[in-house]
Scaffold this motif. Structure first.
Motif, mmCIF file in Angstrom:
data_model
loop_
_atom_site.group_PDB
_atom_site.id
_atom_site.type_symbol
_atom_site.label_atom_id
_atom_site.label_comp_id
_atom_site.label_asym_id
_atom_site.label_seq_id
_atom_site.Cartn_x
_atom_site.Cartn_y
_atom_site.Cartn_z
ATOM 1 N N PHE A 1 -5.934 8.282 8.701
ATOM 2 C CA PHE A 1 -5.535 8.151 7.294
ATOM 3 C C PHE A 1 -4.137 8.706 7.025
ATOM 4 O O PHE A 1 -3.736 8.822 5.864
ATOM 5 C CB PHE A 1 -6.543 8.837 6.380
ATOM 6 C CG PHE A 1 -7.820 8.050 6.177
ATOM 7 C CD1 PHE A 1 -7.792 6.708 5.861
ATOM 8 C CD2 PHE A 1 -9.057 8.678 6.298
ATOM 9 C CE1 PHE A 1 -8.969 5.986 5.674
ATOM 10 C CE2 PHE A 1 -10.235 7.961 6.103
ATOM 11 C CZ PHE A 1 -10.194 6.613 5.788
ATOM 12 N N VAL A 2 -3.417 9.057 8.061
ATOM 13 C CA VAL A 2 -2.034 9.498 7.882
ATOM 14 C C VAL A 2 -1.185 8.299 7.468
ATOM 15 O O VAL A 2 -1.383 7.197 7.976
ATOM 16 C CB VAL A 2 -1.497 10.120 9.192
ATOM 17 C CG1 VAL A 2 -0.001 10.406 9.099
ATOM 18 C CG2 VAL A 2 -2.264 11.394 9.523
ATOM 19 N N PRO A 3 -0.247 8.491 6.530
ATOM 20 C CA PRO A 3 0.614 7.371 6.124
ATOM 21 C C PRO A 3 1.336 6.741 7.319
ATOM 22 O O PRO A 3 1.760 7.433 8.247
ATOM 23 C CB PRO A 3 1.609 8.026 5.153
ATOM 24 C CG PRO A 3 0.849 9.184 4.577
ATOM 25 C CD PRO A 3 0.013 9.700 5.724
ATOM 26 N N ALA A 4 1.474 5.425 7.264
ATOM 27 C CA ALA A 4 2.065 4.690 8.381
ATOM 28 C C ALA A 4 3.482 5.147 8.698
ATOM 29 O O ALA A 4 3.903 5.134 9.858
ATOM 30 C CB ALA A 4 2.048 3.188 8.059
ATOM 31 N N ARG A 5 4.232 5.558 7.690
ATOM 32 C CA ARG A 5 5.622 5.953 7.946
ATOM 33 C C ARG A 5 5.727 7.232 8.764
ATOM 34 O O ARG A 5 6.793 7.538 9.304
ATOM 35 C CB ARG A 5 6.389 6.087 6.634
ATOM 36 C CG ARG A 5 6.009 7.268 5.777
ATOM 37 C CD ARG A 5 6.744 7.214 4.430
ATOM 38 N NE ARG A 5 6.548 8.406 3.634
ATOM 39 C CZ ARG A 5 5.450 8.701 2.966
ATOM 40 N NH1 ARG A 5 4.415 7.874 3.009
ATOM 41 N NH2 ARG A 5 5.381 9.812 2.251
ATOM 42 N N TRP A 6 4.617 7.972 8.873
ATOM 43 C CA TRP A 6 4.595 9.168 9.713
ATOM 44 C C TRP A 6 3.879 8.896 11.032
ATOM 45 O O TRP A 6 3.547 9.822 11.770
ATOM 46 C CB TRP A 6 3.911 10.323 8.976
ATOM 47 C CG TRP A 6 4.569 10.713 7.696
ATOM 48 C CD1 TRP A 6 4.051 10.621 6.440
ATOM 49 C CD2 TRP A 6 5.883 11.267 7.540
ATOM 50 N NE1 TRP A 6 4.950 11.075 5.514
ATOM 51 C CE2 TRP A 6 6.083 11.483 6.155
ATOM 52 C CE3 TRP A 6 6.910 11.601 8.429
ATOM 53 C CZ2 TRP A 6 7.277 12.018 5.644
ATOM 54 C CZ3 TRP A 6 8.086 12.125 7.918
ATOM 55 C CH2 TRP A 6 8.266 12.326 6.553
ATOM 56 N N GLY A 7 3.621 7.634 11.328
ATOM 57 C CA GLY A 7 2.975 7.277 12.586
ATOM 58 C C GLY A 7 1.485 7.108 12.493
ATOM 59 O O GLY A 7 0.810 6.933 13.515
ATOM 60 N N GLY A 8 0.947 7.148 11.270
ATOM 61 C CA GLY A 8 -0.486 6.998 11.077
ATOM 62 C C GLY A 8 -0.906 5.557 10.890
ATOM 63 O O GLY A 8 -0.124 4.626 11.089
ATOM 64 N N ARG A 9 -2.168 5.389 10.469
ATOM 65 C CA ARG A 9 -2.761 4.063 10.419
ATOM 66 C C ARG A 9 -2.939 3.514 9.007
ATOM 67 O O ARG A 9 -3.076 2.305 8.834
ATOM 68 C CB ARG A 9 -4.124 4.100 11.145
ATOM 69 C CG ARG A 9 -4.946 2.825 11.048
ATOM 70 C CD ARG A 9 -4.226 1.631 11.623
ATOM 71 N NE ARG A 9 -4.967 0.405 11.370
ATOM 72 C CZ ARG A 9 -4.488 -0.814 11.586
ATOM 73 N NH1 ARG A 9 -3.283 -0.964 12.062
ATOM 74 N NH2 ARG A 9 -5.229 -1.877 11.323
ATOM 75 N N ASP A 10 -2.945 4.366 7.966
ATOM 76 C CA ASP A 10 -3.342 3.895 6.633
ATOM 77 C C ASP A 10 -4.707 3.212 6.734
ATOM 78 O O ASP A 10 -4.912 2.092 6.261
ATOM 79 C CB ASP A 10 -2.332 2.894 6.049
ATOM 80 C CG ASP A 10 -1.027 3.538 5.620
ATOM 81 O OD1 ASP A 10 -1.003 4.765 5.417
ATOM 82 O OD2 ASP A 10 -0.022 2.811 5.498
#
Length: 252
Positions: free
Chosen positions: A52-61
C-alpha cells in the motif's frame, strides 16, 4: 527484498509459498512469542510492506482484494505471520498521510521499510520549536520487534481540546517493553512500544482525521483516498479468514 512493485497476483503467490515455510515455524513462534527471522524476512520479501505504499515511492498502490487474498493465504500456514503481514501493509498505507518530506524520510531506504501502527491515543504530544515532543506507551503493537518505523497516535492540545495525531518515529526513538503473553496469537510479538520525550519534527506528524477521511498527501490512489473505516476491518479480518480455512486451526 523485491526491487519492483508487487501485484496482487504476485503477492498472493509469494504468500502461498511463504505459508509452506511459516507452518514449519508456527509452534516455535508460539513458544518464543515472536516470528522466526526467516519468516519476517519472507514477509518483507513477498512484498507486504510495500503493497500500500504510494507508487512514486516504489510501492504498489495495492487493492483491498489483493491484500485479503494474500494475507488469508499466508495465515493458512501461520495465523501470526498473516496478522503481522497485514499490520505491515496497513502501516505502509498510513505513511501516505504524512507531509511530503515525512514520506521521503519514511521510505528513504525503500518501499520495503517495515512500518507498524499504534492506533489508539495512548500518548501525549507537546508543540515545541520545529515540531513536537512525544511521550507514551502503546500496548499490543504487533510486529514491533522487527519494525523500522512506527506511527503512534498521541493527543495534541488544540483549541481547548485534545486532538489525536499520528507521529512517525524511527526505530532508534522507541523502546519495547516485553508485555505480550497472550494465550493465542503469541507469535505476533505484540509488545508495548515506549517513547519518552522524543522530538518529532513537524513533517513527521498528521491529524488522525486526515486518515479517517482519506485525505492522503500526493496520492489519489483508491487505497489512500478511501476513508479508514472502509478498510479497517480488512486488516483484522483477513488473518482470521485464513485461519478459519484450516481444519482445527493453526498455532502461532
Amino acid at each position: 527484498m523485491p526491487s519492483s512493485p508487487t501485484s496482487g497476483t504476485d503477492l498472493r503467490a509469494g504468500a502461498q509459498e511463504l505459508a509452506s515455510l511459516a507452518v514449519r515455524y508456527a509452534e516455535r513462534a508460539d513458544s518464543e512469542r515472536a516470528l522466526s527471522p526467516v519468516v519476517t524476512e519472507g514477509i518483507l520479501g513477498a512484498g507486504f510492506a510495500r503493497y500500500f505504499v504510494p507508487a512514486r515511492w516504489g510501492g504498489r498502490d495495492g487493492s483491498a482484494t489483493g491484500l485479503l487474498e494474500a494475507v488469508a493465504a499466508l495465515a493458512q500456514g501461520c495465523t501470526s505471520a498473516g496478522w503481522c503481514a497485514s499490520v505491515l501493509a496497513g502501516g505502509g498505507r498510513m505513511g501516505a498521510y504524512l507531509p511530503e518530506d515525512g514520506q521521503a524520510e519514511l521510505w528513504a531506504r525503500g518501499a520495503d521499510t517495515a512500518v507498524v501502527g499504534a492506533l489508539l491515543p495512548r500518548g501525549g504530544a507537546t508543540a515545541v520549536s520545529g515540531g513536537w515532543r512525544v511521550t507514551g506507551e502503546w500496548d499490543c503493537t504487533s510486529a514491533v520487534g522487527f519494525s523500522d518505523w512506527a506511527l503512534v497516535c498521541a493527543l495534541v492540545p488544540q483549541d481547548g481540546r485534545r486532538v489525536p495525531w499520528f507521529f512517525a518515529l524511527p526505530r532508534s526513538d522507541y523502546g519495547i517493553a516485553d508485555t505480550w503473553t497472550s494465550v493465542g496469537m503469541r507469535g505476533t510479538g505484540s509488545h508495548t512500544l515506549v517513547a519518552d520525550n522524543v522530538f518529532v519534527p513537524a513533517h513527521r506528524g498528521f491529524p488522525r482525521r486526515h486518515m479517517t477521511e482519506g485525505r492522503a498527501v500526493g496520492s489519489d490512489a483508491r487505497c489512500h483516498t478511501a476513508p479508514q473505516p472502509l478498510l479497517g476491518g480488512l486488516f483484522l479480518g483477513a488473518p482470521a479468514l485464513g485461519a478459519a480455512r484450516v481444519p482445527g486451526g493453526r498455532r502461532g
